[in-house]
Design an enzyme around this catalytic site. Structure first.
Site, PDB file in Angstrom:
ATOM      1  N   CYS A  93       4.172  -5.458  16.073  1.00 54.42           N
ATOM      2  CA  CYS A  93       3.641  -4.496  17.059  1.00 54.42           C
ATOM      3  C   CYS A  93       2.127  -4.735  17.134  1.00 54.42           C
ATOM      4  O   CYS A  93       1.448  -4.679  16.096  1.00 54.42           O
ATOM      5  CB  CYS A  93       3.942  -3.069  16.623  1.00 54.42           C
ATOM      6  SG  CYS A  93       5.699  -2.790  16.307  1.00 54.42           S
ATOM      7  N   CYS A 101      -2.114   2.035   8.169  1.00 48.73           N
ATOM      8  CA  CYS A 101      -1.215   1.099   7.512  1.00 48.73           C
ATOM      9  C   CYS A 101      -1.750  -0.338   7.529  1.00 48.73           C
ATOM     10  O   CYS A 101      -2.112  -0.868   8.566  1.00 48.73           O
ATOM     11  CB  CYS A 101       0.105   1.212   8.257  1.00 48.73           C
ATOM     12  SG  CYS A 101       1.239  -0.077   8.016  1.00 48.73           S
ATOM     13  N   CYS A 138      -0.645  -2.538  15.443  1.00 46.78           N
ATOM     14  CA  CYS A 138      -0.464  -2.182  14.020  1.00 46.78           C
ATOM     15  C   CYS A 138      -1.067  -3.249  13.141  1.00 46.78           C
ATOM     16  O   CYS A 138      -0.790  -4.436  13.305  1.00 46.78           O
ATOM     17  CB  CYS A 138       1.028  -2.026  13.748  1.00 46.78           C
ATOM     18  SG  CYS A 138       1.435  -2.013  11.996  1.00 46.78           S
ATOM     19  N   CYS A 182       5.201  -7.311   7.820  1.00 44.80           N
ATOM     20  CA  CYS A 182       6.284  -6.922   8.729  1.00 44.80           C
ATOM     21  C   CYS A 182       6.481  -8.038   9.738  1.00 44.80           C
ATOM     22  O   CYS A 182       5.511  -8.657  10.168  1.00 44.80           O
ATOM     23  CB  CYS A 182       5.904  -5.615   9.431  1.00 44.80           C
ATOM     24  SG  CYS A 182       7.213  -4.988  10.489  1.00 44.80           S
ATOM     25  N   GLU A 201       0.831  -1.207   0.000  1.00 42.57           N
ATOM     26  CA  GLU A 201       0.000   0.000   0.000  1.00 42.57           C
ATOM     27  C   GLU A 201       0.865   1.255   0.000  1.00 42.57           C
ATOM     28  O   GLU A 201       1.985   1.244   0.495  1.00 42.57           O
ATOM     29  CB  GLU A 201      -0.807   0.074   1.295  1.00 42.57           C
ATOM     30  CG  GLU A 201      -1.740  -1.055   1.522  1.00 42.57           C
ATOM     31  CD  GLU A 201      -2.399  -0.936   2.895  1.00 42.57           C
ATOM     32  OE1 GLU A 201      -3.301  -1.728   3.138  1.00 42.57           O
ATOM     33  OE2 GLU A 201      -2.002  -0.077   3.695  1.00 42.57           O
ATOM     34  N   CYS A 212       3.290   8.400   1.613  1.00 41.03           N
ATOM     35  CA  CYS A 212       3.745   7.429   2.606  1.00 41.03           C
ATOM     36  C   CYS A 212       3.931   6.104   1.877  1.00 41.03           C
ATOM     37  O   CYS A 212       2.977   5.572   1.294  1.00 41.03           O
ATOM     38  CB  CYS A 212       2.676   7.338   3.693  1.00 41.03           C
ATOM     39  SG  CYS A 212       3.004   6.057   4.886  1.00 41.03           S
TER      40      CYS A 212
HETATM   41  S1  SF4 Z   1       4.403  -0.517  13.544  1.00 44.07           S
HETATM   42 FE1  SF4 Z   1       3.713  -2.174  12.128  1.00 44.07          FE
HETATM   43  S2  SF4 Z   1       4.915  -1.890  10.255  1.00 44.07           S
HETATM   44 FE2  SF4 Z   1       5.944  -0.688  11.900  1.00 44.07          FE
HETATM   45  S3  SF4 Z   1       7.480  -2.085  12.781  1.00 44.07           S
HETATM   46 FE3  SF4 Z   1       5.629  -2.381  14.033  1.00 44.07          FE
HETATM   47  S4  SF4 Z   1       4.511  -4.082  13.047  1.00 44.07           S
HETATM   48 FE4  SF4 Z   1       6.046  -3.355  11.579  1.00 44.07          FE
END
Ligand code: SF4
Length: 339
Positions: A97, A324, A100, A93, A73, A86
């Site tokens: 986190c 995101c 996220c 990923c 994206e 962005c």
């Molecule tokens: S915020 Fe999301 S994209 Fe960024 S490092 Fe953590 S899991 Fe990965």
């Protein structure tokens, strides 16, 4: 071909035009040769969504084997003074986190520098073809880039450095370092390398200044705890009047309490850093709720009282799932089934 043809082709590319037949100052035979021999479409646009506030979200599919059809994206976020793109640096990923949405999706690999730059070019092209409505009075061109989309950019250093070279070089998009920001969850050795090799603006996904809580919210903290991060930020080269941004997504009852504020004040170096408080953009199935707006403002005011520059980032494009990872999830059939 004479050298100036290369310059003409790059000029078109830098405007976001990659279709040879649209490169009007090239002779017809060269347009045809390019059409037959040049591959300049590393991404295919799968879906575009436009928000009432001017934000546009794009979902692209890769065309490279073995990733054909995998998606990333990018978002265009205009305000009165700038148009920010962005971009994503990975498919998913690995850093997990929990707040996220990208972190909840399967990691599918790194993307390469062409695919990073292609996100910017495709958005430039879209803005030429379909400009923002003038009634919005917003900056309708790409002026700033943030590596803040899907993925941890410093976990894909090779491609990110190559893409930076294209963004910053004269023959490339010729952007000033001041207009390019990389956001990282805090990979300390990689931040040090970035400072040495390409000291662009730096943003840190901080989200807590307490090791126990940050171990959960940003699990890379277990490897690079706050003390290591603190020293690393002190070393990062900063041009005059520039600052590092500490990003802090406000999660109700989790990191928005008095003790969280105190830890944040203690961690922050006000001479070099400012805090960007982010309204949480909830997604389906998210375990967190956003801090109510009033409380968020109070939190910001208290930071300012302590001499820390704090800004509130408006949540943009909520009507188009601009946080995101959200558009990919809504488009990916496996994710829809999972919900
Ligand atoms: S915020 Fe999301 S994209 Fe960024 S490092 Fe953590 S899991 Fe990965």
């Amino acid at each position: 071909m004479p050298k100036f043809r290369a310059k003409q082709i790059l000029d078109w590319r830098n405007k976001g035009i990659t279709t040879p037949s649209l490169m009007r100052n090239l002779p017809l035979d060269l347009q045809e040769k390019l059409h037959a021999e040049m591959v300049c479409e590393p991404l295919t646009l799968v879906r575009k969504m436009s928000s009432n506030d001017g934000t546009r979200k794009y979902l692209f599919a890769l065309t490279r084997r073995p990733y054909v059809g995998k998606m990333v994206e990018a978002v265009f976020i205009p305000d009165e003074r700038r148009g920010t793109v962005c971009i994503s640096s990975q498919m998913g990923c690995v850093l997990d986190c929990p707040f996220c949405h990208t972190g909840t999706q399967k990691f599918e690999g790194n993307i390469n520098s062409s695919e990073i730059i292609a996100q910017v070019l495709a958005i430039k092209h879209d803005l030429l073809n379909d400009p923002l409505p003038s009634a919005l009075s917003l900056h309708g061109e790409v002026s700033h880039i943030v590596y803040m989309g899907m993925g941890e950019p410093l976990a894909n250093e090779h491609s990110v450095y190559q893409s930076l070279e294209i963004l910053l070089s004269e023959e490339g998009l010729n952007l000033s370092r001041r207009r390019v920001t990389l956001s990282t969850s805090g990979l300390v050795p990689q931040i040090d390398r970035l400072g040495l090799q390409s000291p662009i603006n730096l943003a840190i996904s901080l989200h807590s200044a307490n090791d126990i809580l940050r171990d959960t919210l940003v699990p890379i903290n277990r490897k690079y705890p706050l003390q290591d991060l603190r020293q690393c930020l002190n070393r990062y080269p900063l041009p005059q009047q520039r600052h590092i941004t500490l990003e802090y997504v406000m999660l109700a009852g989790v990191n928005d309490r008095q003790e969280d504020l105190e830890a944040l004040v203690k961690f922050t170096n006000p001479a070099r850093e400012r805090i960007n408080l982010i309204q949480f953009n909830p997604y389906p199935g998210s375990p967190y709720q956003g801090t109510p707006s009033e409380q968020l403002h109070r939190f910001a005011k208290r930071l300012i009282k302590k001499g820390i520059r704090a800004t509130l980032r408006r949540s943009r494009g909520q009507d188009i799932m601009a946080a995101c990872g959200q558009l990919k999830a809504a488009t990916d059939p496996t994710m829809i089934l999972a919900r």
